[in-house]
Design an enzyme around this catalytic site. Sequence first.
Site, PDB file in Angstrom:
ATOM      1  N   ALA A 171       1.054   1.668  11.516  1.00 58.76           N
ATOM      2  CA  ALA A 171       1.348   0.967  10.259  1.00 58.76           C
ATOM      3  C   ALA A 171       0.063   0.719   9.479  1.00 58.76           C
ATOM      4  CB  ALA A 171       2.036  -0.362  10.562  1.00 58.76           C
ATOM      5  N   PHE A 222      -4.689   3.803  14.720  1.00 55.83           N
ATOM      6  CA  PHE A 222      -5.115   4.789  13.730  1.00 55.83           C
ATOM      7  C   PHE A 222      -6.309   4.185  12.995  1.00 55.83           C
ATOM      8  CE2 PHE A 222      -2.309   8.451  12.892  1.00 55.83           C
ATOM      9  CZ  PHE A 222      -1.344   8.225  13.848  1.00 55.83           C
ATOM     10  N   ASN A 260       0.849  -1.200   0.000  1.00 55.73           N
ATOM     11  CA  ASN A 260       0.000   0.000   0.000  1.00 55.73           C
ATOM     12  C   ASN A 260       0.880   1.244   0.000  1.00 55.73           C
ATOM     13  OD1 ASN A 260       0.448   0.895   2.850  1.00 55.73           O
ATOM     14  ND2 ASN A 260      -0.391  -1.149   3.243  1.00 55.73           N
ATOM     15  N   LYS A 278     -11.287  -3.351  18.392  1.00 53.78           N
ATOM     16  CA  LYS A 278      -9.873  -3.717  18.541  1.00 53.78           C
ATOM     17  C   LYS A 278      -9.392  -3.565  19.987  1.00 53.78           C
ATOM     18  CE  LYS A 278      -8.872  -2.761  13.717  1.00 53.78           C
ATOM     19  NZ  LYS A 278      -7.798  -3.130  12.801  1.00 53.78           N
ATOM     20  N   LYS A 283       8.829 -17.711  -9.200  1.00 48.51           N
ATOM     21  CA  LYS A 283       8.155 -16.654  -9.957  1.00 48.51           C
ATOM     22  C   LYS A 283       7.074 -17.252 -10.860  1.00 48.51           C
ATOM     23  CE  LYS A 283       8.881 -13.019 -13.285  1.00 48.51           C
ATOM     24  NZ  LYS A 283       9.711 -12.498 -14.353  1.00 48.51           N
TER      25      LYS A 283
HETATM   26  O1  PMT Z   1       2.739   6.241   6.428  1.00 49.30           O
HETATM   27  P1  PMT Z   1       2.235   7.602   5.971  1.00 49.30           P
HETATM   28  O2  PMT Z   1       2.420   7.812   4.491  1.00 49.30           O
HETATM   29  O3  PMT Z   1       2.788   8.722   6.801  1.00 49.30           O
HETATM   30  O4  PMT Z   1       0.653   7.609   6.173  1.00 49.30           O
HETATM   31  C1  PMT Z   1       0.123   7.580   7.469  1.00 49.30           C
HETATM   32  C2  PMT Z   1      -1.042   6.586   7.592  1.00 49.30           C
HETATM   33  C3  PMT Z   1      -2.190   7.040   6.701  1.00 49.30           C
HETATM   34  C4  PMT Z   1      -0.587   5.188   7.165  1.00 49.30           C
HETATM   35  C5  PMT Z   1      -1.447   6.571   9.105  1.00 49.30           C
HETATM   36  O5  PMT Z   1      -1.822   7.862   9.499  1.00 49.30           O
HETATM   37  C6  PMT Z   1      -2.602   5.605   9.348  1.00 49.30           C
HETATM   38  O6  PMT Z   1      -3.763   5.919   9.223  1.00 49.30           O
HETATM   39  N1  PMT Z   1      -2.232   4.351   9.722  1.00 49.30           N
HETATM   40  C7  PMT Z   1      -3.210   3.235   9.879  1.00 49.30           C
HETATM   41  C8  PMT Z   1      -3.533   2.655   8.537  1.00 49.30           C
HETATM   42  C9  PMT Z   1      -4.501   1.497   8.616  1.00 49.30           C
HETATM   43  O7  PMT Z   1      -4.122   0.398   8.335  1.00 49.30           O
HETATM   44  O8  PMT Z   1      -5.692   1.821   9.093  1.00 49.30           O
HETATM   45  P2  PMT Z   1      -6.911   0.761   9.304  1.00 49.30           P
HETATM   46  O9  PMT Z   1      -8.096   1.603   9.581  1.00 49.30           O
HETATM   47  O10 PMT Z   1      -6.972  -0.217   8.182  1.00 49.30           O
HETATM   48  O11 PMT Z   1      -6.494  -0.035  10.613  1.00 49.30           O
HETATM   49  C10 PMT Z   1      -6.899   0.354  11.924  1.00 49.30           C
HETATM   50  C11 PMT Z   1      -5.804   0.086  12.918  1.00 49.30           C
HETATM   51  O12 PMT Z   1      -5.548  -1.315  13.001  1.00 49.30           O
HETATM   52  C12 PMT Z   1      -4.465   0.734  12.582  1.00 49.30           C
HETATM   53  O13 PMT Z   1      -3.900   1.168  13.793  1.00 49.30           O
HETATM   54  C13 PMT Z   1      -3.653  -0.406  11.997  1.00 49.30           C
HETATM   55  O14 PMT Z   1      -2.250  -0.244  12.251  1.00 49.30           O
HETATM   56  C14 PMT Z   1      -4.203  -1.606  12.751  1.00 49.30           C
HETATM   57  N2  PMT Z   1      -4.175  -2.867  12.012  1.00 49.30           N
HETATM   58  C15 PMT Z   1      -4.923  -3.050  10.884  1.00 49.30           C
HETATM   59  C16 PMT Z   1      -4.935  -4.278  10.264  1.00 49.30           C
HETATM   60  C17 PMT Z   1      -4.165  -5.316  10.799  1.00 49.30           C
HETATM   61  N3  PMT Z   1      -4.121  -6.518  10.225  1.00 49.30           N
HETATM   62  N4  PMT Z   1      -3.417  -5.115  11.896  1.00 49.30           N
HETATM   63  C18 PMT Z   1      -3.422  -3.911  12.515  1.00 49.30           C
HETATM   64  O15 PMT Z   1      -2.743  -3.727  13.521  1.00 49.30           O
END
Ligand code: PMT
Length: 420
Positions: free
Chosen positions: A275, A326, A211, A344, A289
């Site tokens: 992340a 996030f 991504n 979560k 591959k």
């Molecule tokens: O990296 P940059 O270019 O600076 O951009 C910043 C950002 C947009 C990546 C950052 O601000 C952000 O929003 N990060 C979270 C991205 C994300 O995966 O969001 P989500 O809504 O899909 O996930 C919610 C939360 O669960 C996040 O804290 C994520 O880290 C976590 N998650 C999601 C899926 C997963 N399998 N495991 C997780 O821990």
Amino acid sequence: MTNLAGKSVLLVISGGIAAYKSLELIRLLRKARTEVRCILTKGGSEFITPLSVSALSEHPVYTDLFSLKDESEMGHIRLSRDADIIIVTPASANLMAKLANGIADDLASTTLLASNKPIFVAPAMNPEMWAKPSTQRNIEILRSDGVQFIGPAAGEMACSETGLGRMIEPQDIFDALQSYFKLSTPLAGKRALVTSGPTYEPIDPVRFIGNRSSGKQGHAIAAALARAGAEVTLVTGHVSLADPVGVRTLHVETASEMLDACQSALPAHIAVCAAAVADWRVENSADQKIKKQTGASTPSLSFIENPDILAEISKSPNRPDLVIGFAAETQDVVKAAQEKLVRKGCDWILANQVGKTDNPVFGTDHNQVTLVSRSNCDEWPPLSKKEVAARLVEAMISHFNDTGTKHDDKPISRPLSSAS
Ligand code: PMT
């Protein structure tokens, strides 16, 4: 790691026999992973050479206000702005007099006058010079201006007279700076885990699903936590950013690797999951591959769900005191963040709207977030990602102050030595 790691010090070396002790101070600071930039006054360069200062500090040495080379490499205003503190060792009676009276006639005095940072001086001079009413008046002015004195000490001087005026030893100056930063490092003693960047989920050895996350937001948070004194482990997917100074950085590729690395970094007091983790990985990824074959059908991929790292951390027996996620959404951002907070099991979520063409968030230097907790929603103005990080760390500090959860009154459940 000391709380000087990752700090930046501007060291002004003025003229005096004690100038050689500044070399030892630079060595101690560099050993503690402190960034050191140096200004050597004309008087200082009578006692030690720019070459030795430059070799130890691993940076060019600045000597002359009117040198085009010095100004183009790092202007005197920026020299004073980039440092966390400025320290003058040795501080001669002459330089202290200039500083007390606003005289700016060389690079050192001009930089000190232009500074908006805490200034420390370690005076060194003959006892008679120190005792002179003019010097004492200057000391009074400097103290009331907020300049902090480290020493001088009493003892035998290079001129073989005895009295007050000896420059304090480099190790004692180093210890004084450590104490200062301890007070300004409210998260000292806290362990923090931060995730950042994208995950890459392989399709075959050369292709992956990823991504657009650049890691800028997560890395800025790790750096801000380290500046506040926390011991930080950053677990990052593939990004093109340098590892933040003073932060233990673990590099991973997939979500599963990210989870393992995060678990190895627990226990911690704080976890921030910034992340962009892939929700799914390819179930039928190939060991070799996948070749394009004429006439053959296009390959199809099937997916399985990845572990949710944030949810795993929230329900871990080693759950940090403060778990922050996030939410990256393209619509109904705050509502989705509130749902994620509950699903979560975390304490706070920073909701940010991604995918906007005018402000895409992914990859840029700016962000606009709403801090969502179980009881509150606080919409922040548009900020740089570094400002978001600094404000988030401020919020964490207030949280720990309000809840009174100090690192030593709520010990983490596993010994630190077995954690990494
Ligand atoms: O990296 P940059 O270019 O600076 O951009 C910043 C950002 C947009 C990546 C950052 O601000 C952000 O929003 N990060 C979270 C991205 C994300 O995966 O969001 P989500 O809504 O899909 O996930 C919610 C939360 O669960 C996040 O804290 C994520 O880290 C976590 N998650 C999601 C899926 C997963 N399998 N495991 C997780 O821990």
